[in-house]
Design an enzyme around this catalytic site. Structure first.
Site, PDB file in Angstrom:
ATOM      1  N   GLY A 172       1.153  -1.122  -0.149  1.00 18.26           N
ATOM      2  CA  GLY A 172       0.048  -0.217   0.058  1.00 18.26           C
ATOM      3  C   GLY A 172       0.906   1.312  -0.081  1.00 18.26           C
ATOM      4  N   CYS A 220       6.343   0.126   7.067  1.00 13.88           N
ATOM      5  CA  CYS A 220       5.978   1.286   6.399  1.00 13.88           C
ATOM      6  C   CYS A 220       7.095   1.700   5.351  1.00 13.88           C
ATOM      7  CB  CYS A 220       5.528   2.177   7.187  1.00 13.88           C
ATOM      8  SG  CYS A 220       5.020   3.842   6.339  1.00 13.88           S
ATOM      9  N   LEU A 221       6.786   1.944   4.160  1.00  6.84           N
ATOM     10  CA  LEU A 221       8.029   2.211   3.326  1.00  6.84           C
ATOM     11  C   LEU A 221       8.659   3.474   3.710  1.00  6.84           C
ATOM     12  CD1 LEU A 221       6.132   1.517  -0.321  1.00  6.84           C
ATOM     13  CD2 LEU A 221       7.906   0.300   1.209  1.00  6.84           C
ATOM     14  N   HIS A 265      -1.978   7.900   7.147  1.00  5.86           N
ATOM     15  CA  HIS A 265      -0.825   8.864   6.355  1.00  5.86           C
ATOM     16  C   HIS A 265      -1.840   9.832   5.851  1.00  5.86           C
ATOM     17  CE1 HIS A 265       2.805   6.514   6.434  1.00  5.86           C
ATOM     18  NE2 HIS A 265       2.307   5.473   5.719  1.00  5.86           N
ATOM     19  N   GLN A 285       3.104   9.858   0.752  1.00  8.66           N
ATOM     20  CA  GLN A 285       4.457   9.043   0.818  1.00  8.66           C
ATOM     21  C   GLN A 285       5.283   9.408  -0.622  1.00  8.66           C
ATOM     22  OE1 GLN A 285       2.556   5.228   2.143  1.00  8.66           O
ATOM     23  NE2 GLN A 285       4.529   5.453   2.891  1.00  8.66           N
ATOM     24  N   HIS A 339      -3.714   1.603   8.095  1.00  8.43           N
ATOM     25  CA  HIS A 339      -2.806   2.052   8.024  1.00  8.43           C
ATOM     26  C   HIS A 339      -2.548   3.258   7.087  1.00  8.43           C
ATOM     27  CE1 HIS A 339       1.970   1.523   8.043  1.00  8.43           C
ATOM     28  NE2 HIS A 339       1.710   2.186   6.725  1.00  8.43           N
ATOM     29  N   GLU A 340      -2.728   3.015   5.857  1.00  7.63           N
ATOM     30  CA  GLU A 340      -2.849   3.835   4.821  1.00  7.63           C
ATOM     31  C   GLU A 340      -3.666   5.110   5.172  1.00  7.63           C
ATOM     32  OE1 GLU A 340      -0.328   3.623   2.864  1.00  7.63           O
ATOM     33  OE2 GLU A 340      -0.238   1.418   3.002  1.00  7.63           O
TER      34      GLU A 340
END
Ligand code: NI
Length: 185
Positions: free
Chosen positions: A45, A98-99, A144, A50, A140-141
């Site tokens: 995701g 997480c990226l 952000h 990001q 989670h997304e």
């Protein structure tokens, strides 16, 4: 086009993202680029902040997990201007990564079930309930877009222990297989 990924310490990851306008130019291209950037980084995701944009879009692809969990085999979705309407069910602890937090994995407690309203890439509106792993990734997304990162849920003690790692990430002292954008300090 593959974007560099913003990391912990970048102010864009702390903003409340704004709604996307229906006449937003280049929406399809942007969505394609988000998937491409996510696949390149081997993520499941990614949210617009990001890649440096403070707008309310995230994309998720859980299809590769379909072998283990058949309900996810067609789960490739775009969420535009999402609003979580309701969270319910048991709170479950699971490790997340997480990226934008390369090298970190921590347990996060999240509700098992959510109801969310959003638009897809054709501006069709949906009001859906998700459970289990899909609900976790969506939460989670979604975080952000609210300026929240999973480390925010860690205990004060844990946060103290992570301080060094987080400042390494912010200073670009971490190796990744994908390109990152080191925050200007
Ligand atoms: Ni993330």
């Amino acid at each position: 086009m593959i974007y560099p990924i913003t990391v912990y310490g970048d102010p864009v990851l702390r903003k409340l993202a704004v709604d996307v306008k229906h006449d937003f130019a280049g929406l399809y291209k942007l969505i394609g680029d988000m998937f491409e950037t996510m696949y390149n980084a081997e993520g499941i995701g990614i949210a617009a902040p990001q890649i440096g944009l403070d707008i309310r879009i995230f994309v998720i692809d859980l299809c590769p997990l379909g072998e283990e969990e058949p309900s996810l085999k067609d789960f490739k979705k775009v969420f535009i201007n999402p609003r979580i309407l309701h969270k319910e069910g048991e709170q479950i602890m699971m490790e997340e990564g997480c990226l934008s937090l390369p090298g970190l994995r921590e347990d996060v407690l999240r509700h098992d079930t959510i109801q969310i309203k959003y638009f897809d890439s054709d501006w069709q509106e949906h009001d859906q309930v998700f459970t289990g792993f899909a609900a976790r990734v969506i939460q989670h997304e979604y975080d952000h877009l609210q300026g929240v990162m999973f480390v925010d849920y860690c205990s004060p003690l844990k946060k103290r222990l992570l301080k060094g790692k987080l400042s390494d990430i912010t200073r670009g002292q971490v190796s990744t297989t994908y390109r990152t954008k080191t925050p200007k300090l």
